[in-house]
Motif scaffolding. Structure first.
Motif, PDB file in Angstrom:
ATOM      1  N   THR A 261       7.533  13.138  -3.466  1.00 42.66           N
ATOM      2  CA  THR A 261       8.624  12.701  -2.602  1.00 42.66           C
ATOM      3  C   THR A 261       8.935  13.809  -1.609  1.00 42.66           C
ATOM      4  O   THR A 261       9.133  14.962  -2.002  1.00 42.66           O
ATOM      5  N   PRO A 262       8.936  13.540  -0.307  1.00 46.21           N
ATOM      6  CA  PRO A 262       9.199  14.598   0.687  1.00 46.21           C
ATOM      7  C   PRO A 262      10.554  15.243   0.459  1.00 46.21           C
ATOM      8  O   PRO A 262      11.523  14.581   0.100  1.00 46.21           O
TER       9      PRO A 262
ATOM     10  N   TYR B 246      23.941  -7.506 -11.875  1.00 44.37           N
ATOM     11  CA  TYR B 246      22.539  -7.418 -11.455  1.00 44.37           C
ATOM     12  C   TYR B 246      21.897  -6.243 -12.163  1.00 44.37           C
ATOM     13  O   TYR B 246      22.568  -5.344 -12.689  1.00 44.37           O
ATOM     14  N   ALA B 247      20.556  -6.302 -12.171  1.00 42.81           N
ATOM     15  CA  ALA B 247      19.784  -5.240 -12.815  1.00 42.81           C
ATOM     16  C   ALA B 247      18.555  -4.958 -11.969  1.00 42.81           C
ATOM     17  O   ALA B 247      18.059  -5.830 -11.257  1.00 42.81           O
ATOM     18  N   LEU B 248      18.069  -3.693 -12.067  1.00 39.22           N
ATOM     19  CA  LEU B 248      16.892  -3.267 -11.308  1.00 39.22           C
ATOM     20  C   LEU B 248      15.914  -2.655 -12.283  1.00 39.22           C
ATOM     21  O   LEU B 248      16.230  -1.703 -12.993  1.00 39.22           O
ATOM     22  N   ASP B 249      14.718  -3.223 -12.308  1.00 39.52           N
ATOM     23  CA  ASP B 249      13.663  -2.722 -13.182  1.00 39.52           C
ATOM     24  C   ASP B 249      12.484  -2.359 -12.310  1.00 39.52           C
ATOM     25  O   ASP B 249      11.720  -3.233 -11.863  1.00 39.52           O
ATOM     26  N   GLY B 250      12.341  -1.061 -12.036  1.00 39.81           N
ATOM     27  CA  GLY B 250      11.293  -0.629 -11.121  1.00 39.81           C
ATOM     28  C   GLY B 250      11.585  -1.144  -9.739  1.00 39.81           C
ATOM     29  O   GLY B 250      12.581  -0.790  -9.126  1.00 39.81           O
ATOM     30  N   ALA B 251      10.737  -2.054  -9.268  1.00 39.71           N
ATOM     31  CA  ALA B 251      10.949  -2.639  -7.948  1.00 39.71           C
ATOM     32  C   ALA B 251      11.400  -4.093  -8.049  1.00 39.71           C
ATOM     33  O   ALA B 251      11.377  -4.832  -7.065  1.00 39.71           O
TER      34      ALA B 251
ATOM     35  N   GLY C 270       0.792  -1.233   0.000  1.00 40.28           N
ATOM     36  CA  GLY C 270       0.000   0.000   0.000  1.00 40.28           C
ATOM     37  C   GLY C 270       0.815   1.269   0.000  1.00 40.28           C
ATOM     38  O   GLY C 270       0.253   2.356   0.016  1.00 40.28           O
ATOM     39  N   ASP C 271       2.108   1.136   0.008  1.00 42.51           N
ATOM     40  CA  ASP C 271       2.948   2.339   0.035  1.00 42.51           C
ATOM     41  C   ASP C 271       3.489   2.597  -1.358  1.00 42.51           C
ATOM     42  O   ASP C 271       3.591   1.708  -2.191  1.00 42.51           O
ATOM     43  N   PHE C 272       3.803   3.802  -1.593  1.00 42.08           N
ATOM     44  CA  PHE C 272       4.375   4.193  -2.869  1.00 42.08           C
ATOM     45  C   PHE C 272       5.748   4.780  -2.601  1.00 42.08           C
ATOM     46  O   PHE C 272       5.975   5.456  -1.596  1.00 42.08           O
ATOM     47  N   GLY C 273       6.622   4.498  -3.524  1.00 36.14           N
ATOM     48  CA  GLY C 273       7.942   5.042  -3.334  1.00 36.14           C
ATOM     49  C   GLY C 273       8.883   4.618  -4.429  1.00 36.14           C
ATOM     50  O   GLY C 273       8.475   4.121  -5.480  1.00 36.14           O
ATOM     51  N   GLU C 274      10.158   4.780  -4.161  1.00 35.75           N
ATOM     52  CA  GLU C 274      11.209   4.479  -5.125  1.00 35.75           C
ATOM     53  C   GLU C 274      12.181   3.501  -4.488  1.00 35.75           C
ATOM     54  O   GLU C 274      12.501   3.622  -3.297  1.00 35.75           O
ATOM     55  N   VAL C 275      12.666   2.513  -5.308  1.00 38.02           N
ATOM     56  CA  VAL C 275      13.559   1.473  -4.800  1.00 38.02           C
ATOM     57  C   VAL C 275      14.965   1.733  -5.315  1.00 38.02           C
ATOM     58  O   VAL C 275      15.166   2.059  -6.490  1.00 38.02           O
ATOM     59  N   GLU C 276      15.916   1.608  -4.417  1.00 41.00           N
ATOM     60  CA  GLU C 276      17.329   1.682  -4.767  1.00 41.00           C
ATOM     61  C   GLU C 276      17.994   0.404  -4.264  1.00 41.00           C
ATOM     62  O   GLU C 276      17.720  -0.051  -3.142  1.00 41.00           O
ATOM     63  N   LEU C 277      18.888  -0.204  -5.090  1.00 45.26           N
ATOM     64  CA  LEU C 277      19.535  -1.474  -4.739  1.00 45.26           C
ATOM     65  C   LEU C 277      21.034  -1.344  -4.945  1.00 45.26           C
ATOM     66  O   LEU C 277      21.487  -0.857  -5.989  1.00 45.26           O
ATOM     67  N   TYR C 278      21.784  -1.759  -3.921  1.00 47.80           N
ATOM     68  CA  TYR C 278      23.237  -1.734  -3.986  1.00 47.80           C
ATOM     69  C   TYR C 278      23.747  -3.111  -3.562  1.00 47.80           C
ATOM     70  O   TYR C 278      23.433  -3.570  -2.457  1.00 47.80           O
TER      71      TYR C 278
END
Length: 388
Positions: A58-59, A26-31, A6-14
Motif C-alpha cells: 500500500t503506498p 450492514y456487513a463487509l466481508d473483504g470486498a 485487475g487491481d488490488f487494494g482494500e475496500v472501505e464502506l460507509y
C-alpha cells in the motif's frame, strides 16, 4: 464488489439511512457488502477502494512538508587596540565605550573559523565583508563556536554583540574564542577587540666601573701598609673614562666617601684619566696589558686609587679624614692613565716610583679598617697624623 478489474487494494464502506442519517444493518466481508433493509428504507453508502502499488504494498501517503528553518548570520569586525595605559597593558573590565575610543584600527586578512561540534568548521578572512569584517550566513540552528587565528602580536580582549539590532551584550571568551548558543535564524553582529603586545625596551648594558679613592698622608716611598696608612676619602678631582671602541667620554666625581660608579657600561676596554693631580698607586679587578680597565659579563670592576700626600690637618681623633679633603697640590702635572701589571710585574712610573697592580678585596667605604696613628706637629704648627 471489489474494485477496478485487475487491481488490488482494500475496500472501505460507509452507509447511513436517509434522511435521518442513522446507521443501517450492514456487513463487509473483504470486498462483499451485505445490507439488511427495512420496508421503504433508503440507505446511502460510500464505497472506497484503496489500491495497492505494483509490489503489492500500500503506498505511503505523502507527508506534509516541514517548513524550512530560518537561516542565521553572524557578522564580525576585528579591531586592533594599542596596549592599555595600565601596568599590565591590558583592558581588564573595560567598557565598550573604552574599546571604541581606544581601538579604531580595523584588521584585514585574519582567518575566523565557525562551526559546531558535529561538523567541520567553515572559515573566511576579515576584509571580505568590508574593512576588518567577515560575514557567515545561511547558518543552520545549533551552538556555533567562533575562533580567530590572530597574528602573534595580538591577543583577544573582548567581544561585544547585538542580536537583531537589539541591545549590546558582551560575549565570554574561552581560549581566545567564543560560543553562540541556540542560534536559530538570528542576525548577529559583533565587534571583536584584540590588544597589541606591549613592546618592552631592549635591556641596556649593565656593566660598571666603581672608583674608590683612598687618601694617604705620606709620600708613596714612605708607605709600607696601604690599608692601614690610607683611608677612604675624596680629593674632589673628577675622573674620565672612555670606551676604546668609540663613544663619548664620561666624567664623574666621587663624593665625600671617595666612591663614584660609572654605571650602564657596555662590555669592553676603558681608559681612565684623573682630572687634576695624579694617583700614586692603583689596584683594579680587571685590566689588560695596555692599562685599560676591563668590563665583562655586564658586571662591575672596582678600581682603587691611592692619593699620596693628600691628608693635611687631620682631626686629633686619629679616625681619618672628615668632609671633603682637597689635593695637597702635588707638583706632578698632567693626567696619567691607569697602569696595569700582573701580581709579579711592576711598571716604572716617571713621577713617583712604581705603580703596582694587584688583585685585592676592597674594604667597604662604610667600614674602613681602623688606622693606627700618632700625632705630630708640623713646621707650620698644624697637628698631623701619621698612619702606620
Amino acid at each position: 464488489n471489489g474494485g477496478p478489474p485487475g487491481d488490488f487494494g482494500e475496500v472501505e464502506l460507509y452507509c447511513s439511512t436517509q434522511p435521518d442519517n442513522g446507521t443501517p444493518d450492514y456487513a463487509l466481508d473483504g470486498a462483499l457488502a451485505t445490507l439488511t433493509l427495512a420496508a421503504n428504507q433508503d440507505v446511502l453508502c460510500d464505497w472506497y477502494f484503496i489500491s495497492e502499488d505494483g509490489s503489492g504494498q500500500t503506498p505511503t501517503p505523502t507527508p506534509t512538508a516541514t517548513p524550512e528553518p530560518e537561516r542565521a548570520e553572524i557578522l564580525v569586525t576585528l579591531y586592533a587596540c594599542p596596549p592599555a595605559a595600565s601596568q599590565s597593558g591590558t583592558y581588564g573590565g573595560a567598557s565598550l565605550e573604552t574599546f571604541e575610543n581606544e581601538c579604531s584600527e580595523k584588521v584585514d586578512d585574519v582567518t575566523f573559523r565557525l562551526g559546531d561540534p558535529n561538523s567541520a568548521p567553515i572559515s573566511a578572512k576579515t576584509g571580505v565583508s568590508g574593512d576588518g569584517a567577515v560575514r557567515f550566513f545561511d547558518l543552520l540552528p545549533g551552538d556555533l563556536t567562533m575562533n580567530p587565528s590572530l597574528p602573534s602580536d595580538l591577543t583577544s580582549a573582548a567581544v561585544f554583540c547585538t542580536i537583531n539590532d537589539g541591545s549590546v551584550y558582551q560575549k565570554a571568551l574561552s581560549n581566545g574564542g567564543t560560543t553562540f548558543v541556540n542560534v536559530n535564524g538570528e542576525s548577529i553582529a559583533c565587534s571583536w577587540f584584540a590588544v597589541e603586545d606591549r613592546e618592552e625596551p631592549a635591556p641596556g648594558p649593565t656593566g660598571s666601573i666603581t672608583i674608590r679613592e683612598y687618601l694617604c698622608e705620606d709620600d708613596r716611598s714612605e708607605i709600607t701598609d696601604w690599608d692601614a696608612e690610607c683611608a677612604p676619602g675624596s680629593t674632589g678631582t673628577s675622573y674620565t673614562i672612555a670606551n676604546t671602541t668609540g663613544g663619548s667620554p664620561i666624567d664623574g666625581t666621587p663624593g665625600d666617601d671617595g666612591v663614584y660608579v660609572f654605571a650602564g657600561l657596555a662590555n669592553g676596554f676603558y681608559t681612565l684619566e684623573q682630572g687634576t693631580g695624579n694617583w700614586c698607586r692603583a689596584v683594579a679587578d680587571r685590566v689588560d696589558s695596555e692599562s685599560r680597565v676591563i668590563v665583562e659579563g655586564g658586571g662591575n670592576t672596582d678600581v682603587v686609587l691611592y692619593q699620596c700626600n693628600a691628608v693635611e690637618g687631620l682631626p686629633d681623633t686619629g679616625t681619618g679624614p672628615g668632609g671633603t679633603i682637597a689635593s695637597d697640590g702635588s707638583p706632578l702635572t698632567g693626567s696619567r692613565l691607569l697602569a696595569v701589571a700582573l701580581a709579579l710585574i711592576a711598571l716604572p712610573l716617571g713621577w713617583s716610583g712604581w705603580l703596582q697592580m694587584r688583585k685585592r678585596q676592597v674594604v667597604s667605604p662604610g667600614q674602613p679598617a681602623e688606622p693606627k696613628g700618632e700625632a705630630r706637629i708640623g713646621a707650620n704648627g698644624r697637628v698631623q697624623m701619621r698612619f702606620r
